[in-house]
Design a protein around this motif. Sequence first.
Motif, PDB file in Angstrom:
ATOM      1  N   GLU A 174      -4.830   4.777  -2.127  1.00 24.53           N
ATOM      2  CA  GLU A 174      -5.208   6.124  -1.676  1.00 24.53           C
ATOM      3  C   GLU A 174      -4.180   6.697  -0.717  1.00 24.53           C
ATOM      4  O   GLU A 174      -3.761   7.849  -0.829  1.00 24.53           O
ATOM      5  CB  GLU A 174      -6.578   6.070  -1.025  1.00 24.53           C
ATOM      6  N   ARG A 175      -3.796   5.875   0.247  1.00 22.49           N
ATOM      7  CA  ARG A 175      -2.786   6.277   1.224  1.00 22.49           C
ATOM      8  C   ARG A 175      -2.244   5.005   1.866  1.00 22.49           C
ATOM      9  O   ARG A 175      -2.882   3.955   1.793  1.00 22.49           O
ATOM     10  CB  ARG A 175      -3.406   7.177   2.288  1.00 22.49           C
TER      11      ARG A 175
ATOM     12  N   ALA B 188      -9.140  -0.799  -6.045  1.00 19.44           N
ATOM     13  CA  ALA B 188      -9.502   0.176  -7.069  1.00 19.44           C
ATOM     14  C   ALA B 188      -8.309   1.031  -7.451  1.00 19.44           C
ATOM     15  O   ALA B 188      -7.475   1.381  -6.618  1.00 19.44           O
ATOM     16  CB  ALA B 188     -10.648   1.036  -6.567  1.00 19.44           C
ATOM     17  N   LEU B 189      -8.245   1.367  -8.721  1.00 18.34           N
ATOM     18  CA  LEU B 189      -7.201   2.250  -9.211  1.00 18.34           C
ATOM     19  C   LEU B 189      -7.569   3.689  -8.891  1.00 18.34           C
ATOM     20  O   LEU B 189      -8.741   4.019  -8.768  1.00 18.34           O
ATOM     21  CB  LEU B 189      -7.050   2.069 -10.726  1.00 18.34           C
ATOM     22  N   PRO B 190      -6.566   4.541  -8.776  1.00 19.98           N
ATOM     23  CA  PRO B 190      -6.848   5.966  -8.602  1.00 19.98           C
ATOM     24  C   PRO B 190      -7.690   6.465  -9.772  1.00 19.98           C
ATOM     25  O   PRO B 190      -7.438   6.104 -10.920  1.00 19.98           O
ATOM     26  CB  PRO B 190      -5.465   6.611  -8.589  1.00 19.98           C
TER      27      PRO B 190
ATOM     28  N   SER C  90       0.828  -1.204   0.000  1.00 13.81           N
ATOM     29  CA  SER C  90       0.000   0.000   0.000  1.00 13.81           C
ATOM     30  C   SER C  90       0.865   1.258   0.000  1.00 13.81           C
ATOM     31  O   SER C  90       0.544   2.247  -0.664  1.00 13.81           O
ATOM     32  CB  SER C  90      -0.928  -0.005   1.208  1.00 13.81           C
ATOM     33  N   ALA C  91       1.961   1.205   0.742  1.00  8.95           N
ATOM     34  CA  ALA C  91       2.850   2.371   0.806  1.00  8.95           C
ATOM     35  C   ALA C  91       3.446   2.667  -0.568  1.00  8.95           C
ATOM     36  O   ALA C  91       3.527   3.828  -0.985  1.00  8.95           O
ATOM     37  CB  ALA C  91       3.961   2.125   1.827  1.00  8.95           C
ATOM     38  N   VAL C  92       3.837   1.620  -1.274  1.00  8.29           N
ATOM     39  CA  VAL C  92       4.372   1.831  -2.615  1.00  8.29           C
ATOM     40  C   VAL C  92       3.273   2.304  -3.558  1.00  8.29           C
ATOM     41  O   VAL C  92       3.438   3.278  -4.298  1.00  8.29           O
ATOM     42  CB  VAL C  92       5.009   0.533  -3.161  1.00  8.29           C
ATOM     43  N   ALA C  93       2.141   1.629  -3.509  1.00  4.57           N
ATOM     44  CA  ALA C  93       1.053   1.919  -4.452  1.00  4.57           C
ATOM     45  C   ALA C  93       0.505   3.324  -4.268  1.00  4.57           C
ATOM     46  O   ALA C  93       0.060   3.953  -5.226  1.00  4.57           O
ATOM     47  CB  ALA C  93      -0.072   0.887  -4.286  1.00  4.57           C
ATOM     48  N   SER C  94       0.542   3.820  -3.033  1.00  7.01           N
ATOM     49  CA  SER C  94      -0.032   5.139  -2.776  1.00  7.01           C
ATOM     50  C   SER C  94       1.009   6.242  -2.872  1.00  7.01           C
ATOM     51  O   SER C  94       0.681   7.417  -2.754  1.00  7.01           O
ATOM     52  CB  SER C  94      -0.678   5.166  -1.384  1.00  7.01           C
TER      53      SER C  94
END
Lengths: 124, 124
Positions: free
Chosen positions: B27-28, B119-121, A55-59
């Motif tokens: 998202e974060r 979900a994608l941004p 999540s940290a990378v993706a966000s």
Amino acid sequence: MSNTKVLPLLEPADGQGVVPCCPPLTERPMTAEEAETAARMFKALGDPVRLRLFSAVASHEGGEACVCDISDVGVSQPTVSHHLKKLKEAGLLTSERRGTWVYYRVEPSVLAAMGKLLALPTAA
Amino acid sequence: MSNTKVLPLLEPADGQGVVPCCPPLTERPMTAEEAETAARMFKALGDPVRLRLFSAVASHEGGEACVCDISDVGVSQPTVSHHLKKLKEAGLLTSERRGTWVYYRVEPSVLAAMGKLLALPTAA
DNA sequence: CACTTGTATTGATGAGCGTCAACATAGACA
DNA sequence: TGTCTATGTTGACGCTCATCAATACAAGTG
């Protein structure tokens, strides 16, 4: 060494990005082979520390982050490294060294494929 | 007995269905608590046999299936029962006995919440 | 009641996993 | 060259998990 095995959920398409391994879960019962492939990805996300790292990378800005930016997850540095390797082997992340730092990145198409796997039946 | 613990990804909403536990992955960075909850679900789907069982239920007519309909996944009957219990504990399936047979069912809203997590941004 | 079928539980076993300390490697800089 | 920082690897430990055989429970039929 760069012999880290990568067994992705997706296979590179000729054009661009990737193509999903499997039909949506709800479309028909998955075969043993499909389940083997998709379960590898779910398993990789099935650990809280790995999920936070992912999540940290993706966000992170640009879908990419230096290890130093994301390694504050409450475990030792070798453990962080170990989990990032697992995420790489699952095909969820890629890495690249730039100077002193190593950057991990997530392919948007990987996320898209995972989403499709969980897609609801269109008719409902 | 019916003391099977259920620690769902979702919590019942007042109106209908359920509400997602966590914001989208992208998202974060997820908090430790969010990751703990969501990882439970991914972990449950991280086994090929469980994934096939889940897919078999999800793709079955009416989102519901008798154990007898889906237990042909190459493992013994106790193992099937064990995996179904795990999926139940993860909040992904519910079960109900009707006469001789036990039926497992998947909540569509659970699938929807999982999809949102990946979900994608929106802007991309 | 006994008998049969469907499903769950128990207990045991072997494999896999998450974690860390210690060490190794890679690059930057003096 | 040497040293410092960032990251990866090794090896070991304890714990969890997937699996099965044996058994138990539930419901139907005779």
